[in-house]
Scaffold this motif. Structure first.
Motif: not given
Length: 431
Positions: A48-49, A51-52, A55-56
């Motif tokens: 999750r980290l 991919r965040s 994406l960010g």
């Protein structure tokens, strides 16, 4: 030359090594039996980290015509690529998370974010490197076929260029690994290197098209008028990831104390001796939780080579037990700050660019290459060095022998008793 007799070099008997192997098997068994919810939660949080961050970073780069947005987007994307490469791609493809039976985090399905196909890497790295670790002529990761990292490899005039080759390798590390793995794949399949339409070449071409197309065509195009800035941001992020991965790998394999071995050692090697080879052929980086995470926990390279398929988040706790075993068997536990480990590797790169006749140390007693014969002058052999101090109960093994050897190489004023005291040996232990 490299180590031919690991028992003699390590100052351990067959019984000692088998006992060490049983204790390492126990560490493996304990971790395997305790894998569970906290480990699964860890890896899912990492995904999750990562991919965040990606994406960010991609979102911020829509405004990359403004310098602050370019810097922020590039930093986030660089960090995302480092995490994907080190803690995710490398470790997932080792099978560290296969026990979860989650197809998203399985070694058979993960395709990492760099130019080489995952299948090529798994065959070249998981099998060849981790089976033949540091065996000269069998482990192609010893210099990656580009650099001369041991005196066991004959010097050639082209080695004079290896300081330059090292810079090129560092900047394009993903390409160096991809080409290295492609060559290994062709050898494995028995493919003629000149056969351009071979299956390995086709797989390589498809992966390059996807990777280059994503980073340098698709994502820049999506940002419209900012496409040039996005393209440079992507290139910079790839460069940062390459340099970081290169530094971590070299710090774990090529500083002083990371030994090399001969094929003769491998021919009769037991499972316990394989463990010992991993311990003597690897080096750690002193790291806290953040640094450890950013290295994919490869700052614990010794533990990774001992247990490459166990979850990386468990390496810190395993390191405590492995280090205790090194102390128990009087073995070195090679570790140091990242800067020191890299400078030692860099020294070897530049030093071995020169012909052996210009080097001072012998092939049996050099910082980057040694063998059991380095102890000839000190008379430190198995029969003598394995004695146990009757007062402390501590055995005198390889670590003590290395200390004695180091002190005998430097001039020390005083009598023999002074030398023995400085090296940690009692008079009756030195023979």
């Amino acid at each position: 030359m490299a180590i031919t007799d690991i028992n003699e070099f390590a100052h351990l008997t067959d019984n000692d090594i088998e006992a060490l192997g049983r204790e390492l098997d126990e560490i493996r068994r304990d971790v395997e039996e305790s894998r569970g919810h906290r480990d699964a939660r860890y890896i899912r949080r990492v995904i999750r980290l990562q991919r965040s961050l990606e994406l960010g970073g991609r979102a911020v780069l829509f405004g990359s015509r403004r310098r602050p947005a370019w810097v922020a987007g590039t930093a986030m994307l660089s960090l995302a690529k480092i995490i994907e490469n080190m803690e995710l791609g490398h470790n997932v493809m080792h099978g560290q998370w296969d026990w979860m039976n989650d197809p998203e985090i399985h070694s058979t399905t993960w395709e990492w974010d760099q130019t080489g196909p995952s299948e090529h890497w798994k065959r070249a790295h998981n099998y060849s490197h981790h089976t033949y670790t540091d065996i000269v002529g069998m482990d192609d990761d010893v210099g990656f076929g580009i650099l001369r990292m041991t005196r066991d490899e004959k010097w050639r005039p082209i080695n004079l260029l290896q300081p330059v080759a090292n810079v090129i390798l560092a900047a394009g590390f993903e390409w160096g690994i991809a080409l290295h793995d492609l060559k290994a794949q062709k050898v494995l399949e028995g493919v003629d290197p000149m056969q351009w339409n071979s299956a390995p070449n086709k797989e390589f071409a498809i992966k390059i098209a996807r990777q280059v197309g994503k980073d340098f065509v698709l994502f820049p195009a999506l940002t419209g008028r900012a496409w040039k800035h996005t393209l440079t941001a992507n290139a910079t992020a790839n460069l940062v990831r390459n340099l970081w991965a290169y530094a971590v790998i070299f710090c774990g394999h090529f500083p002083d104390g990371a030994e090399k071995f001969t094929a003769e050692q491998f021919e009769t090697e037991t499972r316990a001796q394989w463990y010992l080879r991993q311990m003597l052929g690897s080096a750690n980086i002193d790291a806290g939780p953040v640094m450890g995470f950013l290295t994919g926990n490869l700052s614990y390279q010794i533990e990774h080579h001992l247990f490459p398929d166990l979850p990386s988040n468990r390496y810190p706790e395993m390191a405590v037990r492995v280090r205790a075993l090194c102390d128990k068997y009087d073995l070195p536990y090679t570790t140091g700050p990242l800067s020191r480990q890299y400078l030692l590797a860099l020294r070897t790169i530049h030093k071995l660019a020169l012909p052996d006749r210009l080097l001072k140390r012998t092939s049996h007693d050099a910082p980057e290459t040694s063998s059991e014969r380095k102890f000839d002058a000190t008379g430190s052999r198995i029969g003598e060095a394995l004695r146990v101090d009757p007062d402390t109960g501590r055995r005198n093994g390889l670590l003590s022998a290395l200390r004695t050897h180091a002190h005998m190489r430097r001039p020390i004023r005083g009598n023999t008793r002074t030398l023995q005291a400085a090296s940690g040996f009692r008079e009756k232990d030195t023979g």
